[in-house]
Each structure stands twice: as structure tokens, then as C-alpha cells.
Design an enzyme around this catalytic site. Structure first.
Site, PDB file in Angstrom:
ATOM      1  N   TRP A 101       0.743  -1.077  -0.200  1.00  0.00           N
ATOM      2  CA  TRP A 101       0.009   0.158   0.067  1.00  0.00           C
ATOM      3  C   TRP A 101       0.885   1.305  -0.051  1.00  0.00           C
ATOM      4  CZ3 TRP A 101      -4.409  -0.488  -2.232  1.00  0.00           C
ATOM      5  CH2 TRP A 101      -4.893  -1.626  -2.199  1.00  0.00           C
ATOM      6  N   ASP A 171      -2.023   6.374   6.267  1.00  0.00           N
ATOM      7  CA  ASP A 171      -3.040   5.385   6.033  1.00  0.00           C
ATOM      8  C   ASP A 171      -3.450   4.429   6.926  1.00  0.00           C
ATOM      9  OD1 ASP A 171      -4.624   3.654   4.415  1.00  0.00           O
ATOM     10  OD2 ASP A 171      -3.165   3.307   2.788  1.00  0.00           O
ATOM     11  N   LYS A 195     -12.826  -1.969   5.845  1.00  0.00           N
ATOM     12  CA  LYS A 195     -12.066  -3.262   6.591  1.00  0.00           C
ATOM     13  C   LYS A 195     -12.660  -3.129   7.955  1.00  0.00           C
ATOM     14  CE  LYS A 195      -8.870  -3.175   3.256  1.00  0.00           C
ATOM     15  NZ  LYS A 195      -8.216  -2.046   2.383  1.00  0.00           N
TER      16      LYS A 195
HETATM   17  C1  LIG Z   1      -7.796  -1.507   1.144  1.00  0.00           C
HETATM   18  C2  LIG Z   1      -6.721  -0.676   1.365  1.00  0.00           C
HETATM   19  C3  LIG Z   1      -6.577   0.580   0.531  1.00  0.00           C
HETATM   20  C4  LIG Z   1      -7.322   0.770  -0.591  1.00  0.00           C
HETATM   21  O1  LIG Z   1      -8.558   0.885  -0.162  1.00  0.00           O
HETATM   22  P1  LIG Z   1      -9.728   1.547  -1.587  1.00  0.00           P
HETATM   23  O2  LIG Z   1     -10.773   1.900  -0.612  1.00  0.00           O
HETATM   24  O3  LIG Z   1      -9.944   0.209  -2.228  1.00  0.00           O
HETATM   25  O4  LIG Z   1      -9.001   2.475  -2.398  1.00  0.00           O
HETATM   26  C5  LIG Z   1      -5.452   1.491   1.070  1.00  0.00           C
HETATM   27  N1  LIG Z   1      -4.638   1.635   1.951  1.00  0.00           N
HETATM   28  C6  LIG Z   1      -4.664   0.076   2.923  1.00  0.00           C
HETATM   29  C7  LIG Z   1      -3.581   0.123   3.900  1.00  0.00           C
HETATM   30  C8  LIG Z   1      -5.740  -0.636   2.484  1.00  0.00           C
HETATM   31  O5  LIG Z   1      -5.882  -1.886   3.521  1.00  0.00           O
END
Ligand SMILES: *Cc1c(COP(=O)(O)O)cnc(C)c1O
Length: 359
Positions: A101, A171, A195
């Protein structure tokens, strides 16, 4: 019968939330309409929108110095929106490359400015993280970006760097609401909901006022300032996802808040990692134990044949989502907030039985 859902994202939701969504789908609280059929400026949606923001603020202990935004576009949009808003003209940002990521975040950053890589886990195949104390923000960097939990590699920061005057951006898509954090340490936090917070479609952004003030003047949707000024109602918000997020926040409160959730998460992770560690000849977790993620438990078996068999048999036992990400293989069990303790226990028992018969 509900399955044990170890999916990495979108992922398991609390059953009471799904039931409440179902019960209100056609006739929202006796209004004779569904909440997804009415104006986002009407009183019914507005109450949900404000409640979701209030509950996020309370459960995440977001201080008054920070605004909370509800945006669309996923965490992926934030990979570009953060640099567009925060980079000073011709500026640079620091980034810790901790896995898949973070690599996506740096790819977008590089299209908009200069990336200073403070750490890259390539040499250990992204199975470790730097000591937070070893991370120092560069002079003049517009911000420093980290990924609090790498969903694919299964590594999680246990404490965070101190970045001084340089705003820290995180993030937190795959571990927000899973443990108490000190939001005041961050200039900006973003997380897709799918998530730990709800269905896909809404992304939570938490931004400190002084960072917001510095943001660039951008086309409307890309501008944090415009979303903040309009309370995330500049345009039509993802109403269904925000409604579901609000219900998830009520569920979080009923679990004893984030502290209660963290407690259960620790039990789930201990149970699954416990089986891995008790059978080192058979299960192997590549991640440095000090930074193992309680959200995404990754491990290997002695051969790919056994991994295939493990997944096939787990499906027969009512467990889904255990196949590792296609880029790394192996097994990944995502133990997000809404995964019941019983599901983690069922997996642990299955793992024990699998070694007994195949070890
Ligand atoms: C799932 C995830 C993303 C991407 O998320 P989207 O909503 O599909 O754009 C980005 N960073 C992390 C750490 C993730 O687990």
C-alpha cells in the site's frame, strides 16, 4: 448459516448491523421510504450524517483541532488527494515504504512532487518496519507519510515516529478503530471504510486545522477545504455507506468502544499466532514478531500443495477468505474488528487439526 469470514476487504460486518440495514431497507424507520431514496439534504439523512461524524469523533477521540470528512473514491483517491492538497509548490514529501500500500502511495506522490524515501523494506521483503525513533522528517518536507498497517504484508506500527513540525499523514485503512491512537500526533489520517468501519464507498479523512489551512486551492471535489467547509455535503455523499458506518459506530460503542475492541482483537490474534508459534516446523510467519499485525495474520505452510489443501479444507469447514494475496501467496487470515472471537477460535482449531493430520 453465516460463514467464518476472513476476507481482507471488503470484509466481515457485525450481524446486528446487517440486520438493522435489512430491517430498514425498504421502509426507513416508518417513513415509507428507503434512506437511499431520499435527499441527502433532508432531515432523515442529515441526522444519520451528523450522528456518524459525532460517533467517529467520540470513538476515535478526535480532538477539536481536527475536522472529520466523509469522502468517496476509496483510500486510493487519498494517495493523490494528499499530495495535491498538502505538497508545497515544487515541494517534496517523506515516505516510509513498508509494503504494497505504501508503494501505491509513493507511485501517486511521484507524479505530483518529489518523494524522499526514509525507509524501504525491500531488503527484508517488507516483513519488518523501521524503529519509529530512527525516522526523522526531512527539513522542509511538506509531510511524512506512513501506512499504519500493511494489509498484504501483515506488518503494523506499534508506535509512531515523532515528526516535529512536519505533519504526519497515515493510511489507517486496515487498522483504524482497532486500537486507541493519539489522533493529535497526526496531521492527517485516512481510511477506507471497508475493513473496520462499514461497506466500501466511504472514506474517512481526519485533518488538523492548521494542515487544512495550508491546503492548495483545487477543483472542488479534490479540495479538503471545500469538503470541510460544507461538512462533507458539498455534493451527494455515499449515503448508504455512511448510514452503515453510523450503525457500525453504534456497534463499536456496544463493544466497550475501541478499548473493548482492542481487547478482543488481542485475544483473536493471540489464538491464531499461538498455533503458528507452537508448530514452527509446519507454520511459518515471515513477519518480525515485534511488528506482527493483529488485523492481517500471514503465514506459510511447508509447500504450496499443502497451502492449496489447507484452503480447500477450510472452505469445507465454512471458512472463507484465507487465501493469501496473489502477490505474495500463502495464507492470510484477516481478523478485523467485526470478526467474532469464535471465528478466530474455529480457525485455530482447524489449524491444529491440519498439522495433526498433515504434519
Ligand atoms: C484496502 C486498502 C487501501 C485501498 O482502499 P480502496 O478503498 O480500495 O481504495 C489502501 N490502503 C490500505 C492500507 C488498505 O488496506
Amino acid at each position: 448459516m453465516r460463514k467464518h469470514n476472513f476476507s481482507a476487504g471488503p470484509s466481515v460486518l457485525p450481524v446486528p448491523v446487517l440486520e438493522e440495514l435489512r430491517d430498514n431497507m425498504v421502509d426507513y424507520q416508518g417513513t415509507g421510504l428507503s434512506l437511499i431514496e431520499v435527499s441527502h439534504r433532508g432531515k432523515d439523512y442529515d441526522a444519520v450524517h451528523q450522528d456518524a461524524l459525532d460517533r467517529l469523533r467520540k470513538e476515535l477521540a478526535v480532538p477539536e483541532s481536527h475536522k472529520i470528512l466523509l469522502l468517496a473514491g476509496g483510500a486510493t483517491l487519498q494517495f493523490s488527494m494528499v499530495p495535491m492538497n498538502l505538497l508545497k509548490p515544487g515541494g517534496s514529501a517523506d515516505i516510509v515504504v513498508s509494503g504494497s500500500w505504501a508503494k501505491k502511495a509513493i507511485d501517486d506522490l511521484k507524479k505530483l512532487g518529489t518523494a524522499n524515501v526514509l525507509y524501504d523494506g525491500k531488503e527484508n521483503n517488507y516483513t519488518d518496519l523501521p524503529d519509529p525513533a530512527s525516522i526523522t522528517a526531512s527539513d522542509g518536507a511538506s509531510y511524512l507519510h506512513i501506512t499504519s498497517n500493511e494489509t498484504i504484508g501483515g506488518v503494523q506500527w506499534k508506535s509512531f515516529p515523532r515528526t516535529g513540525a512536519v505533519p504526519m499523514v497515515a493510511d489507517m485503512s486496515s487498522d483504524i478503530l482497532s486500537r486507541p491512537i493519539d489522533v493529535s500526533q497526526f496531521g492527517l489520517i485516512y481510511a477506507g471504510a471497508q475493513k473496520n468501519m462499514g461497506p466500501a464507498g466511504v472514506t474517512v479523512v481526519i485533518i488538523r486545522d492548521d494542515v487544512l489551512e495550508r491546503c492548495a486551492d483545487l477543483p472542488a471535489y479534490l479540495s479538503y477545504k471545500i469538503h470541510a467547509d460544507k461538512d462533507s455535503l458539498y455534493n451527494t455523499p455515499p449515503v448508504f455507506a455512511v448510514y452503515a458506518l453510523d450503525l457500525v459506530m453504534k456497534w463499536v460503542e456496544a463493544q466497550g468502544g475501541v478499548a473493548g475492541i482492542e481487547n478482543t482483537n488481542a485475544k483473536k490474534a493471540a489464538r491464531v499466532y499461538g498455533v503458528v508459534d507452537a508448530n514452527p516446523e509446519f507454520y511459518r510467519c515471515p513477519v518480525n514478531p515485534a511488528v506482527r499485525s493483529p488485523m492481517n495474520v500471514v503465514f506459510r505452510l511447508p509447500s504450496e500443495e499443502l497451502e492449496k489443501q489447507f484452503i480447500a479444507e477450510s472452505v469445507q469447514e465454512g471458512m472463507v477468505g484465507l487465501k493469501g494475496h496473489r502477490s505474495v501467496g500463502g495464507i492470510r487470515a484477516s481478523l478485523y474488528n467485526a470478526l467474532p472471537l469464535e471465528s478466530a477460535e474455529a480457525l485455530a482449531r482447524f489449524m491444529e487439526e491440519f498439522v495433526r493430520t498433515n504434519g
